[in-house]
Design a protein around this motif. Sequence first.
Motif: not given
Lengths: 467, 467
Positions: A244, A248-249, A353, B110-113, B135, B221
Amino acid sequence: MAGAPATNKTAIKNVVTALAAAFGNRLVTSQAVREQHGNTLTWVANQPPDAVVFPQTTEDVQQIVRICAGHDVPIIPYGTGTSLEGHVNAPLGGVSIDFRDMNKVLAVHAEDLDCVIEPGVTRKALNEYLRDQGLFFPIDPGADASLGGMAATRASGTNAVRYGTMKDNVLAMKVVLANGELMTTARRAKKTAAGYDLTRLIVGSEGTLGVITELTLKLSGIPEATAAGVCPFPSVDAACNAAILTIQSGIPVARIELLDALQIKAVNAYSKLSLPEKPMLFVEFHGTDASVAEQSERFGAIATELGGGPFDWATKAEDRNRLWQARHDGYHAACQLRPGTSAFATDVCVPISRLAECVNATQAKTAELKLVAPILGHVGDGNFHLTMLVDMNDAAELERAKFLIGWLAELAVSMDGTCTGEHGVGQGKMKYLLAEHGAPALGAMAAIKRALDPQNIMNPGKIVTLA
Amino acid sequence: MAGAPATNKTAIKNVVTALAAAFGNRLVTSQAVREQHGNTLTWVANQPPDAVVFPQTTEDVQQIVRICAGHDVPIIPYGTGTSLEGHVNAPLGGVSIDFRDMNKVLAVHAEDLDCVIEPGVTRKALNEYLRDQGLFFPIDPGADASLGGMAATRASGTNAVRYGTMKDNVLAMKVVLANGELMTTARRAKKTAAGYDLTRLIVGSEGTLGVITELTLKLSGIPEATAAGVCPFPSVDAACNAAILTIQSGIPVARIELLDALQIKAVNAYSKLSLPEKPMLFVEFHGTDASVAEQSERFGAIATELGGGPFDWATKAEDRNRLWQARHDGYHAACQLRPGTSAFATDVCVPISRLAECVNATQAKTAELKLVAPILGHVGDGNFHLTMLVDMNDAAELERAKFLIGWLAELAVSMDGTCTGEHGVGQGKMKYLLAEHGAPALGAMAAIKRALDPQNIMNPGKIVTLA
């Protein structure tokens, strides 16, 4: 003209006679060939077609479809038979169209990063063909599948986290419709806003809306530099959280694969490795020397932060290939965990997630059911496979395995995921679609099927049931 | 139940009465509001709807659709009215559904974008909402369009070369069908192989198959580092070749925009810049500090090799914003080239290898027709816009401009491209679809339209004509 096709013996006989007249020895009706074309790689019973025909051109396919349509006889497209949910079975009989002889690369447009191919070209054959030009086709489902079949089932695999799935890498197709007309879904422009997206409608339709006879595929440049490595983690949660954070990065990871401890045990035995028997991530980065080094370093920092390590980096091609060969042999390795059993693979995909929770629950349920089933996951996409090793002589065990598939499909759907991330629906996953999509969406799928195939002759008994 | 909807006065009157009873002052029938909702941003005559209604919930939309369906009255979804091909016109009358009040961000994962939003959220409002979480939603068509409208028209824009179009960034939708049922196209998993791709079928369907009432969008991101610059080239060919080489080399350019010499002249005057009046590329790179520096350097080497330069790099946010603001103001700048005229935009998209040839031929034809029409292109995708500045008091000039649009659409199709890369079909481009797609594909589109909207009440008169 609607409903189940007529499968009466007279219709079949007339079709076989007409096809034999048109195609000579490219029409085969031997028991062995028919059974091979109904191969399902599942426990679904073999339901062989009545005949197998080997077209050489799009016009051949149009002729086959017109002959079958004239007698309400089903048509089942066949690539290499590596699909996993009974896609090529012939529950209502009919004619299997095998694309073995339609295997030419018709054009490579290097400047446009695309190529035009016949559907029987396999992904390895295409990549072999392209290598000299510094190009490759990135979608890699493991098996050396035909690209027509990969499009039909919306295949993806290890590279999808970076390069997308077949839906992202097919620009256009030629498709023979149920009435024998040849539809071109789009042109070669990289994007278009000119009407309904017929390309994406056909990708994943599993031969139920038409037969693909040509594909225009997006290509990618072979990366200048590639780095790969493996990293053990203390738990599935830690490994998933590392995945994850990596995504995300914005690290453009090319592959990020989870193998659970049992799968690592299998891989060690099969591929003569000595990896720690813990949940591990196999990762690969593509780019320039500098960017690959930077990506590796950043991934390393994330892994360390989550208690992972030590890292085993492989920048040399031979070490990298050995690692990825071991990953790709995961299925065969799994089979050796219980010699004499049969291996059955299922897959689900959930929002990332929820991935750790889903994998943990699956491991616990597998143990509770006293089944042996290692896990391999394309975790950047939230997608994982469960390979169940089933003693087919133990009816109770087989029932528990079937139960586990349904339980997992329902769990994935309850987590806002899907009952199949990449294997497709075929015959095996039809029963889970109502829970996943709801009645209005299934109704829309059936309406589209009826609109494009009013006789229900295109691979009937897959994806949608017509009332 | 098929064919053109009844637009008789009694049906309309009954619908307006029923909607007024249900929605009170959220149902508006004033001439001014009706005309504003038929705004086309083209020379197509304004064809206002009979009424405009402002729903607040999905259930409201279902109720509106059921009332309209009960009287065979058309429904036209409306976002911000920035579409460019007459998408929101009401050629057969009917009810415009304005999503102004359905503008909430429902969830950000946010974790799953990803995020879940109502269709009236605009792209700027969404990005404002997301900024604190690091994001963003990358699709940027220029106008501050609603995301429902962007999905409906398959919008793209400057970032598409890196981040894709709306088809790549919508994960799922809720859609009210013509019968009032609510369809969920998919779940939140990043990929799925579970049946027909209803999400991609609805994206780009311009309200003709259903009304979008909720969207799940992929997010990205915010890049750690961004670099941008402008580079002049001796010719359109050199600039296009630089774009081709950039893409081929695997440089993950985030934006690569061509402005022709006339467009640069307009930008200089409007934005008080002093760029050389030559074909120029505006480029932007996203990544880490190191990777952005490397990408910039590699692009610079390519540009130099093709005779481009000097470079003007802007790593400071204020300089970068000034440059991109000038690019985004390209349309307004173009308008000032001939004050008092009206500006009409058209777009096509071709394989990138044909782009220079297409742009050069377009410039020559524009000159031959004595028209003024600067060019702006998303050249990484082979997509460009022609902004014609037309004296609407000169009927002959208007005819020449209309001719040029048709000529360019045909040229793009003859180059294996599309008559619209991102503006969509609406009313304006319907006449070019047969040449682009062929009869079988148009027939399939019509069959799908009939299957999902048998009364032909969903934005009729757009994309497909039903016989």
